[in-house]
Design a protein around this motif. Structure first.
Motif, PDB file in Angstrom:
ATOM      1  N   ASN A 162      24.676   6.646  -9.095  1.00 17.87           N
ATOM      2  CA  ASN A 162      25.011   6.518  -7.682  1.00 17.87           C
ATOM      3  C   ASN A 162      23.842   6.837  -6.760  1.00 17.87           C
ATOM      4  OD1 ASN A 162      25.145   9.218  -8.453  1.00 17.87           O
ATOM      5  ND2 ASN A 162      26.788   9.736  -7.031  1.00 17.87           N
ATOM      6  N   PHE A 163      22.606   6.811  -7.295  1.00 17.12           N
ATOM      7  CA  PHE A 163      21.457   6.895  -6.406  1.00 17.12           C
ATOM      8  C   PHE A 163      20.879   5.504  -6.224  1.00 17.12           C
ATOM      9  CE2 PHE A 163      17.020   7.224  -5.269  1.00 17.12           C
ATOM     10  CZ  PHE A 163      17.110   8.059  -4.168  1.00 17.12           C
ATOM     11  N   ASP A 164      20.699   5.079  -4.973  1.00 16.57           N
ATOM     12  CA  ASP A 164      20.265   3.718  -4.669  1.00 16.57           C
ATOM     13  C   ASP A 164      18.759   3.709  -4.376  1.00 16.57           C
ATOM     14  OD1 ASP A 164      19.923   1.108  -3.831  1.00 16.57           O
ATOM     15  OD2 ASP A 164      21.779   1.059  -2.656  1.00 16.57           O
ATOM     16  N   LEU A 165      17.990   3.506  -5.426  1.00 16.09           N
ATOM     17  CA  LEU A 165      16.542   3.466  -5.283  1.00 16.09           C
ATOM     18  C   LEU A 165      16.097   2.312  -4.389  1.00 16.09           C
ATOM     19  CD1 LEU A 165      13.663   4.352  -6.182  1.00 16.09           C
ATOM     20  CD2 LEU A 165      13.891   2.688  -8.022  1.00 16.09           C
ATOM     21  N   GLU A 166      16.706   1.167  -4.585  1.00 14.04           N
ATOM     22  CA  GLU A 166      16.314   0.002  -3.787  1.00 14.04           C
ATOM     23  C   GLU A 166      16.526   0.249  -2.299  1.00 14.04           C
ATOM     24  OE1 GLU A 166      16.856  -4.166  -5.537  1.00 14.04           O
ATOM     25  OE2 GLU A 166      18.399  -3.013  -6.582  1.00 14.04           O
ATOM     26  N   ALA A 167      17.632   0.878  -1.936  1.00 16.96           N
ATOM     27  CA  ALA A 167      17.903   1.138  -0.525  1.00 16.96           C
ATOM     28  C   ALA A 167      16.835   2.054   0.064  1.00 16.96           C
ATOM     29  CB  ALA A 167      19.286   1.757  -0.363  1.00 16.96           C
ATOM     30  N   LEU A 168      16.427   3.075  -0.682  1.00 14.66           N
ATOM     31  CA  LEU A 168      15.388   3.989  -0.206  1.00 14.66           C
ATOM     32  C   LEU A 168      14.092   3.232   0.050  1.00 14.66           C
ATOM     33  CD1 LEU A 168      14.041   6.741   0.336  1.00 14.66           C
ATOM     34  CD2 LEU A 168      13.756   6.977  -2.148  1.00 14.66           C
ATOM     35  N   VAL A 169      13.646   2.481  -0.947  1.00 17.73           N
ATOM     36  CA  VAL A 169      12.357   1.798  -0.813  1.00 17.73           C
ATOM     37  C   VAL A 169      12.430   0.683   0.228  1.00 17.73           C
ATOM     38  CG1 VAL A 169      10.556   0.528  -2.057  1.00 17.73           C
ATOM     39  CG2 VAL A 169      11.762   2.415  -3.191  1.00 17.73           C
ATOM     40  N   ARG A 170      13.545  -0.047   0.270  1.00 19.01           N
ATOM     41  CA  ARG A 170      13.695  -1.093   1.285  1.00 19.01           C
ATOM     42  C   ARG A 170      13.613  -0.502   2.694  1.00 19.01           C
ATOM     43  NH1 ARG A 170      18.276  -2.866  -1.451  1.00 19.01           N
ATOM     44  NH2 ARG A 170      19.547  -2.085   0.295  1.00 19.01           N
ATOM     45  N   GLY A 171      14.276   0.632   2.902  1.00 20.00           N
ATOM     46  CA  GLY A 171      14.256   1.269   4.212  1.00 20.00           C
ATOM     47  C   GLY A 171      12.873   1.691   4.624  1.00 20.00           C
ATOM     48  N   ILE A 172      12.086   2.154   3.651  1.00 24.94           N
ATOM     49  CA  ILE A 172      10.705   2.563   3.956  1.00 24.94           C
ATOM     50  C   ILE A 172       9.848   1.348   4.260  1.00 24.94           C
ATOM     51  CG2 ILE A 172       8.641   3.604   2.950  1.00 24.94           C
ATOM     52  CD1 ILE A 172      10.642   5.462   1.402  1.00 24.94           C
ATOM     53  N   ILE A 173       9.998   0.304   3.452  1.00 22.75           N
ATOM     54  CA  ILE A 173       9.221  -0.912   3.699  1.00 22.75           C
ATOM     55  C   ILE A 173       9.511  -1.480   5.081  1.00 22.75           C
ATOM     56  CG2 ILE A 173       8.940  -3.325   2.988  1.00 22.75           C
ATOM     57  CD1 ILE A 173       9.190  -2.405   0.081  1.00 22.75           C
ATOM     58  N   ALA A 174      10.784  -1.421   5.477  1.00 19.09           N
ATOM     59  CA  ALA A 174      11.152  -1.935   6.813  1.00 19.09           C
ATOM     60  C   ALA A 174      10.439  -1.167   7.921  1.00 19.09           C
ATOM     61  CB  ALA A 174      12.663  -1.839   6.993  1.00 19.09           C
ATOM     62  N   GLY A 175      10.115   0.093   7.654  1.00 16.42           N
ATOM     63  CA  GLY A 175       9.466   0.904   8.680  1.00 16.42           C
ATOM     64  C   GLY A 175       7.947   0.767   8.725  1.00 16.42           C
ATOM     65  N   ILE A 176       7.369   0.047   7.783  1.00 12.85           N
ATOM     66  CA  ILE A 176       5.901  -0.117   7.800  1.00 12.85           C
ATOM     67  C   ILE A 176       5.500  -1.560   8.060  1.00 12.85           C
ATOM     68  CG2 ILE A 176       5.507   1.842   6.283  1.00 12.85           C
ATOM     69  CD1 ILE A 176       5.111  -0.070   3.958  1.00 12.85           C
ATOM     70  N   GLN A 177       6.473  -2.428   8.235  1.00  7.76           N
ATOM     71  CA  GLN A 177       6.156  -3.844   8.471  1.00  7.76           C
ATOM     72  C   GLN A 177       6.035  -4.151   9.953  1.00  7.76           C
ATOM     73  OE1 GLN A 177       9.273  -5.809   6.185  1.00  7.76           O
ATOM     74  NE2 GLN A 177       7.894  -6.080   4.459  1.00  7.76           N
ATOM     75  N   LYS A 182       0.840  -1.212   0.000  1.00  6.09           N
ATOM     76  CA  LYS A 182       0.000   0.000   0.000  1.00  6.09           C
ATOM     77  C   LYS A 182       0.876   1.264   0.000  1.00  6.09           C
ATOM     78  CE  LYS A 182      -2.213  -1.321   3.723  1.00  6.09           C
ATOM     79  NZ  LYS A 182      -3.194  -1.369   4.844  1.00  6.09           N
ATOM     80  N   LEU A 183       1.921   1.234  -0.823  1.00  7.80           N
ATOM     81  CA  LEU A 183       2.995   2.220  -0.731  1.00  7.80           C
ATOM     82  C   LEU A 183       3.233   2.939  -2.054  1.00  7.80           C
ATOM     83  CD1 LEU A 183       5.343   3.254   1.145  1.00  7.80           C
ATOM     84  CD2 LEU A 183       6.742   1.430   0.155  1.00  7.80           C
ATOM     85  N   VAL A 184       3.446   4.261  -1.948  1.00  5.51           N
ATOM     86  CA  VAL A 184       3.909   5.077  -3.074  1.00  5.51           C
ATOM     87  C   VAL A 184       5.108   5.882  -2.597  1.00  5.51           C
ATOM     88  CG1 VAL A 184       3.358   6.952  -4.681  1.00  5.51           C
ATOM     89  CG2 VAL A 184       1.597   5.271  -4.088  1.00  5.51           C
ATOM     90  N   VAL A 185       6.207   5.813  -3.345  1.00  8.06           N
ATOM     91  CA  VAL A 185       7.419   6.564  -3.008  1.00  8.06           C
ATOM     92  C   VAL A 185       7.810   7.418  -4.211  1.00  8.06           C
ATOM     93  CG1 VAL A 185       9.836   6.454  -2.300  1.00  8.06           C
ATOM     94  CG2 VAL A 185       8.215   4.730  -1.464  1.00  8.06           C
TER      95      VAL A 185
END
Length: 459
Positions: free
Chosen positions: A444-459, A431-434
């Protein structure tokens, strides 16, 4: 040996001269065109300062940031090695790079524009407005963890290669749970979408399908193709970038089709439609800005010029709450729907929510039923299941779902993806939009790291 040495010497000289001629012919128009158009749009549409644009956007290619420019009330001219290109601004339409038509011809055009609703956005609740007071905290969300993930998206690990993140907005379960802007940007700032504009085009086509004016599996209504083999290209082929037309999307080859279309042609859709058939439609995936601009002209032909310039606004932007969104046409009057749109970070988040919610906003169906599923279903010939209908996917290769663009993100992730690492990432299972907007010239921008970090905070 002397003959061989002379031969090699002559060959090297010829290669050097050929390279000099190539650079002299192709690079100045592309560089001046890029500089003039970028400066014009960032100045007059995004309302940025000249120095900020030179320091960020114009660092994309050596020499652009120091290029001579003449900035006037409604135009920008850029000069390099005896070549000058000019971009002009028109209120409500943004900027146009002049190529074949004169400035007088372009300024004499009188398109019928929309009038934005006269409302105070700060008094209207999110998502249609900007009032967040009714949101409240969501139980279980680790706000500090999410803030940390967002903060990292602005941090330069290598100061010599800055990532220039301008904005991040995170929406979970319909609510904004994190939001951050770089200095000089805020919730009202218009920012370039680049190829995220292609996904806007998907929505506009979807609206016409809902209205019964277009059919995805029907032959694409392109006048140039009526009497030859290209008449077999369908609207679906255009949407999925499987037309089989010859096309070179290379961004750093100044003689590629991409630059010929953007820099040298006023009617970008006509140029794209002139391409020859290379392989059968539906047999090969070739990402193509040309195909999207053909779609834009199809929209124009379908709704007519009296409605075309109002169509994206009245049928999409205003209904979704994208109050700061603007699309720019080319000099022929057709929206450059592959690349030229600006919107605020919140607007891009609203657009992501539209797709997360199956094309429905506040109970009103904007996109036809099933359109989001169609758009996020991989083309049969996308090798890694990475592309649907003007939308990037994380589906994975057939029979090998681990072979996907972002292996550490959920398989149902899909993206509106733009140049320089601009993204709207939608993860339905979370249920996420980033939204991430910026001007990153390196990888050198890590999209996966950003989204992974957010997902970790909503689980």
């Amino acid at each position: 040996m002397k003959k061989l040495f002379r031969f090699l010497t002559v060959l090297i000289i010829i290669i050097i001269l050929a390279a000099v001629v190539y650079v002299g012919i192709y690079f100045p128009p592309v560089m001046t065109g890029m500089a003039a158009k970028t400066m014009c749009s960032c100045l007059f549409v995004a309302e940025r300062s000249e120095q900020s644009i030179r320091d960020k956007e114009l660092q994309v290619f050596p020499g652009l940031s120091s290029m001579d420019m003449l900035i006037e009330d409604a135009s920008v001219s850029a000069s390099f090695l005896g070549t000058t290109r000019k971009a002009i601004y028109r209120k409500g339409l943004g900027c146009i790079l002049l190529s074949e038509r004169t400035e007088e011809e372009v300024r004499s055009q009188q398109p019928v524009l929309s009038t934005a609703p006269n409302v105070n956005r700060d008094s209207v609740a999110w998502p249609l407005g900007d009032d967040l007071t009714a949101q409240g905290a969501i139980t279980g969300v680790q706000y500090d963890s999410i803030k940390n993930a967002v903060d990292k998206a602005f941090f330069d690990k290598d100061p010599e290669n800055p990532i220039f993140t301008h904005a991040v907005v995170v929406v979970y379960d319909g609510k904004i749970i994190a939001e951050k802007y770089a200095d000089g940007f805020d919730k009202q700032s218009r920012m370039m979408g680049w190829s995220m504009t292609k996904s806007i085009t998907n929505a506009l086509i979807g609206i016409l399908v809902k209205e019964g004016k277009l059919t995805v599996e029907a032959g694409a209504p392109v006048p140039e193709w009526e009497d030859d083999i290209r008449k077999n290209i369908t609207l679906n082929n255009l949407l999925q970038a499987t037309t089989g037309l010859a096309w070179d999307e290379s961004y750093f080859n100044p003689s590629a089709d991409f630059h010929t279309m953007f820099i040298h042609r006023d009617d970008k859709a006509a140029y794209a439609a002139s391409m020859k058939q290379k392989v059968d439609p539906g047999t090969f995936f070739q990402y193509s800005s040309g195909s999207t601009n053909i779609l834009s002209r199809i929209i124009r032909q379908t709704v007519g010029d009296d409605q075309y310039y109002k169509f994206p606004y009245e049928k999409l932007f205003f209904k979704v709450g994208m109050s700061r969104a603007i699309m720019e046409p080319d000099a022929s009057g057709t929206f450059v729907a592959s690349s030229y749109s600006y919107a605020s970070a919140r607007d891009w988040a609203r657009f992501g929510l539209l797709y997360l919610n199956d094309g429905v906003v506040q109970g009103e169906r904007i996109l036809p039923e099933g359109w989001v599923k169609y758009s996020t279903t991989p083309s049969a010939v996308a090798p890694r299941g990475e592309y649907g209908a003007q939308v990037w996917l994380n589906h994975g290769a057939p029979n090998d779902p681990e072979n996907r663009l972002y292996p550490t993100l959920p398989q149902d992730t899909f993206l509106f993806d733009g140049f320089e690492h601009n993204f709207v990432v939608v993860v339905p299972s979370k249920k996420l939009v980033v939204v991430r907007l910026g001007v990153t010239h390196n990888k050198n921008f890590d999209l996966e790291a950003l989204v992974r970090g957010i997902i970790a905070g909503i689980q």
